[in-house]
Design an enzyme around this catalytic site. Sequence first.
Site, PDB file in Angstrom:
ATOM      1  N   SER A 111      22.098  44.025  67.797  1.00 10.99           N
ATOM      2  CA  SER A 111      22.539  42.765  67.064  1.00 10.99           C
ATOM      3  C   SER A 111      22.000  41.592  67.638  1.00 10.99           C
ATOM      4  CB  SER A 111      24.047  42.663  67.044  1.00 10.99           C
ATOM      5  OG  SER A 111      24.724  41.751  66.407  1.00 10.99           O
ATOM      6  N   ASP A 229      27.105  46.043  56.082  1.00 16.97           N
ATOM      7  CA  ASP A 229      27.105  45.027  57.156  1.00 16.97           C
ATOM      8  C   ASP A 229      27.798  43.815  56.325  1.00 16.97           C
ATOM      9  OD1 ASP A 229      26.640  43.027  59.128  1.00 16.97           O
ATOM     10  OD2 ASP A 229      24.859  44.152  59.644  1.00 16.97           O
ATOM     11  N   HIS A 283      28.619  46.832  60.260  1.00 17.85           N
ATOM     12  CA  HIS A 283      27.879  46.141  61.392  1.00 17.85           C
ATOM     13  C   HIS A 283      28.132  47.123  62.764  1.00 17.85           C
ATOM     14  CE1 HIS A 283      25.310  43.329  63.358  1.00 17.85           C
ATOM     15  NE2 HIS A 283      26.252  42.934  64.298  1.00 17.85           N
TER      16      HIS A 283
END
Length: 301
Positions: A111, A229, A283
């Site tokens: 991320s 996501d 995510h």
Amino acid sequence: MRCILIVSLFLFRLTIGFPIDQYPIAETARPVVIWHGLGDNWNSSGIHRVEEIFASYYPGIRVHSISLNDDPSKDQQRSMFGDANIDIEQVCDTLTNIDYLSNGFDAVGFSQGGVLMRALIERCASVKVINFISFGSPHMGVSELPLCDDKDWLCKRRNALLKKQIWYDSVQKRVIPAQYFRDPRQYDKYLEHSNLLVDINNEREDINSTYTERFSEINKLVLVSFLQDTTVVPKQSSMFGDMDYFGNEINWRDTRLYRDDLIGLRKLDQAGKVIMLEIDDEHMRIPEDMIHHIAKTYINH
Ligand SMILES: *[C@@H]1O[C@H](CO)[C@@H](O)[C@H](O)[C@H]1NC(C)=O
Ligand SMILES: *[C@@H]1O[C@H](CO)[C@@H](O)[C@H](O)[C@H]1NC(C)=O
């Protein structure tokens, strides 16, 4: 299917532990450096699980988990607050002084950590990254702040306030996610005030060709995206995709960043060095199979 949840927004936590940096020095396998995400820390169980899987393929492989503070809770704070430019410099110094990294390493960024890792590749002349794997990293920024749990309305209200002040220097130099905030509807403000992303994406007029050269010199760029996501908005940001003023998706190859080759992405693509992988989930919900696939295919290759 087993899943590794890499913490993002302090929502998830796994309980598998594994001592870090305690493997014997590997003779053969290239070392790996991991940069964790927002709300996570260098010593989290998710990070350890990834190390453990890598070590199952390459016994003795050295894995360094990037930390800005030895104390995991302080390291977690640093993932949320501070000046990303200072952090990148600190990490550059740290990695430069680790002997076993001096011949190069593979880099994994989770991320936000993938964006910071890319900044490191572009800026830190004394490290050499071979393969770079990023998981759900907002390379083209976020137009929503990814700080809140869905049900946390108090946090959401704070976020709304923060969003109004997003371009203030006091926010840009203090709140890490603000430094990759990028809303096409406020593009001029972004060009003027962004403390990090505008620079590492070379979106200003005075392009830094060192960034372009250094990034285009990596061996492979592996971009893993999450099809469901909802944390990274827009989600195609993880594949260098963008959105236009009206919120329509712009394919990564149609962006200015790609067409004008601002950071060397087109060069990498034309050399067949960009690999796009997808996970059909939210995510940072990473099936263990994916980590095995990465280990077999892109670590030490
Ligand atoms: C890191 O995590 C391991 C196991 O999860 C734990 O035993 C160790 O004390 C932690 N290290 C620090 C510095 O907190
Ligand atoms: C480009 O980036 C490098 C590495 O961070 C830096 O040393 C250099 O001063 C920058 N050049 C320009 C023109 O900004």
